[in-house]
Design an enzyme around this catalytic site. Structure first.
Site, PDB file in Angstrom:
ATOM      1  N   ASP A   1      -4.706  24.785  -2.106  1.00  0.00           N
ATOM      2  CA  ASP A   1      -4.334  23.714  -3.046  1.00  0.00           C
ATOM      3  C   ASP A   1      -5.154  22.450  -2.748  1.00  0.00           C
ATOM      4  O   ASP A   1      -5.724  21.839  -3.661  1.00  0.00           O
ATOM      5  CB  ASP A   1      -2.843  23.363  -2.924  1.00  0.00           C
ATOM      6  CG  ASP A   1      -1.890  24.537  -3.169  1.00  0.00           C
ATOM      7  OD1 ASP A   1      -1.073  24.463  -4.097  1.00  0.00           O
ATOM      8  OD2 ASP A   1      -1.966  25.546  -2.424  1.00  0.00           O
TER       9      ASP A   1
ATOM     10  N   GLU B   1      -1.623  16.991  -8.445  1.00  0.00           N
ATOM     11  CA  GLU B   1      -0.373  17.300  -7.737  1.00  0.00           C
ATOM     12  C   GLU B   1      -0.376  16.895  -6.258  1.00  0.00           C
ATOM     13  O   GLU B   1       0.610  16.379  -5.755  1.00  0.00           O
ATOM     14  CB  GLU B   1      -0.069  18.803  -7.840  1.00  0.00           C
ATOM     15  CG  GLU B   1       1.250  19.135  -7.145  1.00  0.00           C
ATOM     16  CD  GLU B   1       1.630  20.608  -7.189  1.00  0.00           C
ATOM     17  OE1 GLU B   1       0.893  21.415  -7.766  1.00  0.00           O
ATOM     18  OE2 GLU B   1       2.686  20.934  -6.616  1.00  0.00           O
TER      19      GLU B   1
ATOM     20  N   ASP C   1      -3.622  20.637 -11.625  1.00  0.00           N
ATOM     21  CA  ASP C   1      -2.782  21.423 -10.719  1.00  0.00           C
ATOM     22  C   ASP C   1      -3.746  22.392 -10.034  1.00  0.00           C
ATOM     23  O   ASP C   1      -4.218  23.362 -10.625  1.00  0.00           O
ATOM     24  CB  ASP C   1      -1.708  22.186 -11.505  1.00  0.00           C
ATOM     25  CG  ASP C   1      -0.639  22.740 -10.583  1.00  0.00           C
ATOM     26  OD1 ASP C   1      -0.927  22.904  -9.375  1.00  0.00           O
ATOM     27  OD2 ASP C   1       0.466  23.033 -11.069  1.00  0.00           O
TER      28      ASP C   1
ATOM     29  N   ILE D   1      -3.510  24.564  -7.625  1.00  0.00           N
ATOM     30  CA  ILE D   1      -2.963  25.930  -7.668  1.00  0.00           C
ATOM     31  C   ILE D   1      -1.585  25.802  -8.289  1.00  0.00           C
ATOM     32  O   ILE D   1      -0.688  25.176  -7.717  1.00  0.00           O
ATOM     33  CB  ILE D   1      -2.841  26.582  -6.266  1.00  0.00           C
ATOM     34  CG1 ILE D   1      -4.226  26.813  -5.657  1.00  0.00           C
ATOM     35  CG2 ILE D   1      -2.084  27.922  -6.381  1.00  0.00           C
ATOM     36  CD1 ILE D   1      -4.211  27.544  -4.310  1.00  0.00           C
ATOM     37  N   ASP D   2      -1.446  26.337  -9.477  1.00  0.00           N
ATOM     38  CA  ASP D   2      -0.136  26.369 -10.114  1.00  0.00           C
ATOM     39  C   ASP D   2       0.447  27.740  -9.828  1.00  0.00           C
ATOM     40  O   ASP D   2      -0.251  28.753  -9.951  1.00  0.00           O
ATOM     41  CB  ASP D   2      -0.288  26.140 -11.619  1.00  0.00           C
ATOM     42  CG  ASP D   2       1.058  26.131 -12.317  1.00  0.00           C
ATOM     43  OD1 ASP D   2       2.042  25.626 -11.737  1.00  0.00           O
ATOM     44  OD2 ASP D   2       1.135  26.631 -13.451  1.00  0.00           O
TER      45      ASP D   2
ATOM     46  N   THR E   1       2.078  28.278  -6.731  1.00  0.00           N
ATOM     47  CA  THR E   1       1.737  28.479  -5.312  1.00  0.00           C
ATOM     48  C   THR E   1       2.578  29.605  -4.701  1.00  0.00           C
ATOM     49  O   THR E   1       2.089  30.372  -3.869  1.00  0.00           O
ATOM     50  CB  THR E   1       1.913  27.165  -4.520  1.00  0.00           C
ATOM     51  OG1 THR E   1       1.133  26.163  -5.155  1.00  0.00           O
ATOM     52  CG2 THR E   1       1.445  27.299  -3.078  1.00  0.00           C
TER      53      THR E   1
ATOM     54  N   HIS F   1      13.284  27.946 -10.966  1.00  0.00           N
ATOM     55  CA  HIS F   1      12.410  27.164 -11.852  1.00  0.00           C
ATOM     56  C   HIS F   1      12.793  27.260 -13.320  1.00  0.00           C
ATOM     57  O   HIS F   1      12.413  26.403 -14.114  1.00  0.00           O
ATOM     58  CB  HIS F   1      10.946  27.609 -11.701  1.00  0.00           C
ATOM     59  CG  HIS F   1      10.369  27.293 -10.354  1.00  0.00           C
ATOM     60  ND1 HIS F   1       9.081  27.613 -10.017  1.00  0.00           N
ATOM     61  CD2 HIS F   1      10.896  26.684  -9.272  1.00  0.00           C
ATOM     62  CE1 HIS F   1       8.840  27.213  -8.765  1.00  0.00           C
ATOM     63  NE2 HIS F   1       9.936  26.658  -8.293  1.00  0.00           N
TER      64      HIS F   1
ATOM     65  N   SER G   1       3.158  30.677 -12.819  1.00  0.00           N
ATOM     66  CA  SER G   1       2.087  29.756 -13.237  1.00  0.00           C
ATOM     67  C   SER G   1       1.823  29.689 -14.736  1.00  0.00           C
ATOM     68  O   SER G   1       2.436  30.386 -15.538  1.00  0.00           O
ATOM     69  CB  SER G   1       0.765  30.098 -12.521  1.00  0.00           C
ATOM     70  OG  SER G   1       0.070  31.122 -13.194  1.00  0.00           O
TER      71      SER G   1
ATOM     72  N   LYS H   1       1.145  32.244 -17.852  1.00  0.00           N
ATOM     73  CA  LYS H   1       2.053  32.589 -18.963  1.00  0.00           C
ATOM     74  C   LYS H   1       1.532  32.001 -20.270  1.00  0.00           C
ATOM     75  O   LYS H   1       1.538  32.661 -21.299  1.00  0.00           O
ATOM     76  CB  LYS H   1       3.471  32.055 -18.678  1.00  0.00           C
ATOM     77  CG  LYS H   1       4.147  32.701 -17.478  1.00  0.00           C
ATOM     78  CD  LYS H   1       5.596  32.258 -17.337  1.00  0.00           C
ATOM     79  CE  LYS H   1       5.813  30.955 -16.613  1.00  0.00           C
ATOM     80  NZ  LYS H   1       5.463  30.935 -15.186  1.00  0.00           N
TER      81      LYS H   1
ATOM     82  N   ARG I   1      11.134  28.416 -20.806  1.00  0.00           N
ATOM     83  CA  ARG I   1      11.337  27.756 -19.502  1.00  0.00           C
ATOM     84  C   ARG I   1      12.529  26.814 -19.665  1.00  0.00           C
ATOM     85  O   ARG I   1      12.370  25.631 -19.953  1.00  0.00           O
ATOM     86  CB  ARG I   1      10.070  26.990 -19.125  1.00  0.00           C
ATOM     87  CG  ARG I   1      10.093  26.422 -17.705  1.00  0.00           C
ATOM     88  CD  ARG I   1       8.776  25.722 -17.404  1.00  0.00           C
ATOM     89  NE  ARG I   1       8.702  25.259 -16.051  1.00  0.00           N
ATOM     90  CZ  ARG I   1       8.210  25.979 -15.034  1.00  0.00           C
ATOM     91  NH1 ARG I   1       7.759  27.190 -15.229  1.00  0.00           N
ATOM     92  NH2 ARG I   1       8.179  25.476 -13.812  1.00  0.00           N
TER      93      ARG I   1
ATOM     94  N   ASP J   1       1.764  20.819 -14.779  1.00  0.00           N
ATOM     95  CA  ASP J   1       2.247  22.190 -14.963  1.00  0.00           C
ATOM     96  C   ASP J   1       2.165  22.636 -16.426  1.00  0.00           C
ATOM     97  O   ASP J   1       2.466  23.801 -16.725  1.00  0.00           O
ATOM     98  CB  ASP J   1       3.706  22.313 -14.501  1.00  0.00           C
ATOM     99  CG  ASP J   1       3.834  22.406 -12.981  1.00  0.00           C
ATOM    100  OD1 ASP J   1       2.892  22.923 -12.342  1.00  0.00           O
ATOM    101  OD2 ASP J   1       4.859  21.961 -12.436  1.00  0.00           O
TER     102      ASP J   1
HETATM  103  N1  LIG Z   1      13.385  23.194  -9.959  1.00  0.00           N
HETATM  104  C1  LIG Z   1      12.289  23.410 -10.650  1.00  0.00           C
HETATM  105  N2  LIG Z   1      12.352  23.622 -11.990  1.00  0.00           N
HETATM  106  C2  LIG Z   1      11.244  23.847 -12.701  1.00  0.00           C
HETATM  107  N3  LIG Z   1       9.991  23.887 -12.153  1.00  0.00           N
HETATM  108  C3  LIG Z   1       9.876  23.675 -10.838  1.00  0.00           C
HETATM  109  C4  LIG Z   1      10.996  23.445 -10.012  1.00  0.00           C
HETATM  110  N4  LIG Z   1      10.551  23.280  -8.748  1.00  0.00           N
HETATM  111  C5  LIG Z   1       9.215  23.411  -8.776  1.00  0.00           C
HETATM  112  N5  LIG Z   1       8.800  23.642 -10.045  1.00  0.00           N
HETATM  113  C6  LIG Z   1       7.466  23.784 -10.571  1.00  0.00           C
HETATM  114  O1  LIG Z   1       7.255  25.117 -10.963  1.00  0.00           O
HETATM  115  C7  LIG Z   1       5.859  25.346 -10.879  1.00  0.00           C
HETATM  116  C8  LIG Z   1       5.576  26.811 -10.890  1.00  0.00           C
HETATM  117  O2  LIG Z   1       6.057  27.253 -12.087  1.00  0.00           O
HETATM  118  P1  LIG Z   1       6.111  28.753 -12.396  1.00  0.00           P
HETATM  119  O3  LIG Z   1       6.331  28.934 -13.846  1.00  0.00           O
HETATM  120  O4  LIG Z   1       4.932  29.389 -11.795  1.00  0.00           O
HETATM  121  O5  LIG Z   1       7.385  29.186 -11.620  1.00  0.00           O
HETATM  122  S1  LIG Z   1       7.511  30.499 -10.876  1.00  0.00           S
HETATM  123  O6  LIG Z   1       6.958  30.319  -9.553  1.00  0.00           O
HETATM  124  O7  LIG Z   1       6.913  31.558 -11.612  1.00  0.00           O
HETATM  125  O8  LIG Z   1       8.906  30.695 -10.811  1.00  0.00           O
HETATM  126  C9  LIG Z   1       5.513  24.698  -9.600  1.00  0.00           C
HETATM  127  O9  LIG Z   1       4.142  24.416  -9.643  1.00  0.00           O
HETATM  128  P2  LIG Z   1       3.285  24.595  -8.286  1.00  0.00           P
HETATM  129  O10 LIG Z   1       3.906  23.685  -7.274  1.00  0.00           O
HETATM  130  O11 LIG Z   1       1.964  24.117  -8.740  1.00  0.00           O
HETATM  131  O12 LIG Z   1       3.308  26.030  -7.910  1.00  0.00           O
HETATM  132  C10 LIG Z   1       6.383  23.442  -9.589  1.00  0.00           C
HETATM  133  O13 LIG Z   1       5.718  22.301 -10.074  1.00  0.00           O
HETATM  134 MG   LIG Z   2       2.310  23.767 -10.767  1.00  0.00          MG
HETATM  135 MG   LIG Z   3       3.314  22.706  -5.844  1.00  0.00          MG
HETATM  136 MG   LIG Z   4       0.363  23.379  -7.727  1.00  0.00          MG
END
Ligand SMILES: Nc1ncnc2c1ncn2[C@@H]1O[C@H](COP(=O)(O)OS(=O)(=O)O)[C@@H](OP(=O)(O)O)[C@H]1O
Ligand SMILES: [Mg+2]
Ligand SMILES: [Mg+2]
Ligand SMILES: [Mg+2]
Length: 394
Positions: free
Chosen positions: A85, A108, A173, A175-176, A178, A279, A303, A306, A320, A333
């Protein structure tokens, strides 16, 4: 004036308008447009730099992805961040800083943890300083390597803009997904440019998605999967449609236009959602899917892969729905995915039917949740979301 240092970035910016890649060659060619009065396509230079920057950052994330130890550390909010990241963010910002030094950046990650941890900092520097595009002209266009370790930290912290409703603001972002990256699943390298809060350019690098736009939607990349047949770069410019192309390690590959699938019968739709139950609300989403008559189980994928997947018709709907009323989605995101889906014939709103508002800071403070679907059926999906969430509150 022309040779003064302050003019150099602008000169590079202008020259980028006249640089274009060819699919048949691994190098960049200087190609002049036929007359000097012919307008360059909208945001051509921003798009090209964004695409190459995402490709270069993806080389770095792929190297880390294949390592067993990914240098994971916990952030203040207990979410994970890896050396990938930090490294990807540094490389993307270096390219943006080189070409568009006046632009604001909302990214981020921040360098605070690295400043306190010499080993971590050094590991990331080793990675960053040894990652480059394998096409020398493309690498040079991005400004070449970062000067030194301190510059790397400064670049990472250039992403600390508070965002807002006016001017040019990039959002990154690195790495989305992570958690998906750590699990060996899907993840995305995401970059968007907003002008006065309107997303103008969106680029998503998805190293683990199949290159084939027609491949069945699946989140599983399989144990011991290689990079063979994988890696997609999605792009969109407002008003100019969305495209996909193979993600390469050098110059840009040939692009293909992409479009969402036309679905007249919602029962045949495929919907995708987050992997992490924390999430998005899997139970509400299952109920909505059932009410829409969807029989196929959801595809759970990490990520913004989708958004890219539904934009190319590999799936149809991305839901979502909020788990916690207090969580504010982050602009990085969603910005690139929002534009790519809308340019591919989709509509993206929150659960109240409002378009995502990228102009109120680092988060989507004016929105709750996300519904992305083909424009023709979005209203129907929204209606069912409202019914299900309304019934819960009653
Ligand atoms: N509580 C809550 N609700 C909603 N979203 C949140 C939450 N906590 C974290 N995040 C964010 O979710 C990002 C990843 O989203 P994803 O769609 O990949 O989620 S998942 O990992 O597939 O479940 C993730 O992005 P990255 O940190 O870049 O991975 C977060 O920004
Ligand atoms: Mg993200
Ligand atoms: Mg993150
Ligand atoms: Mg990220």
């Amino acid at each position: 004036v022309l040779l003064s240092p302050s003019f150099l970035p602008r000169l590079r910016q202008l020259s980028a308008h006249f640089l274009t890649t060819t699919a048949s060659s691994s190098s960049l060619f200087l190609r002049r447009t036929t007359t000097s009065t012919m307008a360059a396509p909208a945001y051509a230079s921003e798009l090209q730099i964004a695409q190459l920057a995402v490709q270069r950052a993806s080389i770095l994330t792929k190297r880390v992805f294949h390592e067993k130890a990914k240098g994971t550390v916990d952030k203040n909010d207990k979410s994970p961040v890896t050396i990938g990241d930090f490294g990807a963010q540094a490389l993307i910002i270096a390219a943006l800083q080189h070409h568009f030094p006046e632009d604001a950046i909302v990214a981020e990650e921040e360098a605070a943890q690295l400043r306190e941890d010499a080993n971590l900092k050094q590991t990331i520097w080793d990675l960053v300083s040894s990652t480059k595009l394998d096409d020398p002209a493309a690498e040079e266009l991005l400004g070449g390597p970062i000067k030194d370790i301190d510059s790397m930290l400064e670049l990472i912290d250039r992403g600390n803009s508070l965002g807002g409703s006016s001017g040019r603001i990039w959002t990154i972002d690195p790495i989305d997904g992570t958690k998906g990256f750590l699990r060996g699943g899907q993840y995305a390298v995401c970059l968007g440019l907003m002008v006065d809060a309107d997303v103008k350019v969106g680029v998503l690098g998805c190293p683990n998605l199949p290159i084939d736009d027609a491949a069945r939607l699946t989140a599983d990349i399989g144990a011991n999967a290689t990079d063979e047949g994988r890696g997609v770069l999605f792009s969109a410019v407002q008003g100019h449609g969305a495209t996909s192309r193979a993600l390469t390690a050098g110059a840009l590959a040939a692009e293909k236009p992409i479009a969402m699938r036309a679905i007249d019968d919602l029962s045949k739709a495929t919907f995708c959602e987050s992997v992490e139950a924390g999430h998005s609300a899997h139970d509400d989403q299952a109920l909505i899917s059932k009410k829409l008559g969807i029989t196929e189980p959801s595809v759970r994928m990490d990520s913004q892969a989708k958004y890219g997947s539904i934009a190319r018709g590999a799936g149809d709907i991305y839901l979502r729905l909020p788990v916690k009323a207090t969580y504010q989605e982050k602009i990085w995101d969603h910005a690139a995915g929002d534009l790519i889906v809308r340019e591919a014939g989709g509509q993206v709103t929150d659960i109240h039917g409002k378009r995502l508002d990228f102009g109120v800071g680092r988060t989507l403070a004016n929105n709750k949740g996300v519904i992305a679907a083909p424009a023709a059926v979005h209203d129907k999906v929204l209606q069912v979301v409202k019914e299900v969430l309304g019934a819960k509150q009653a």
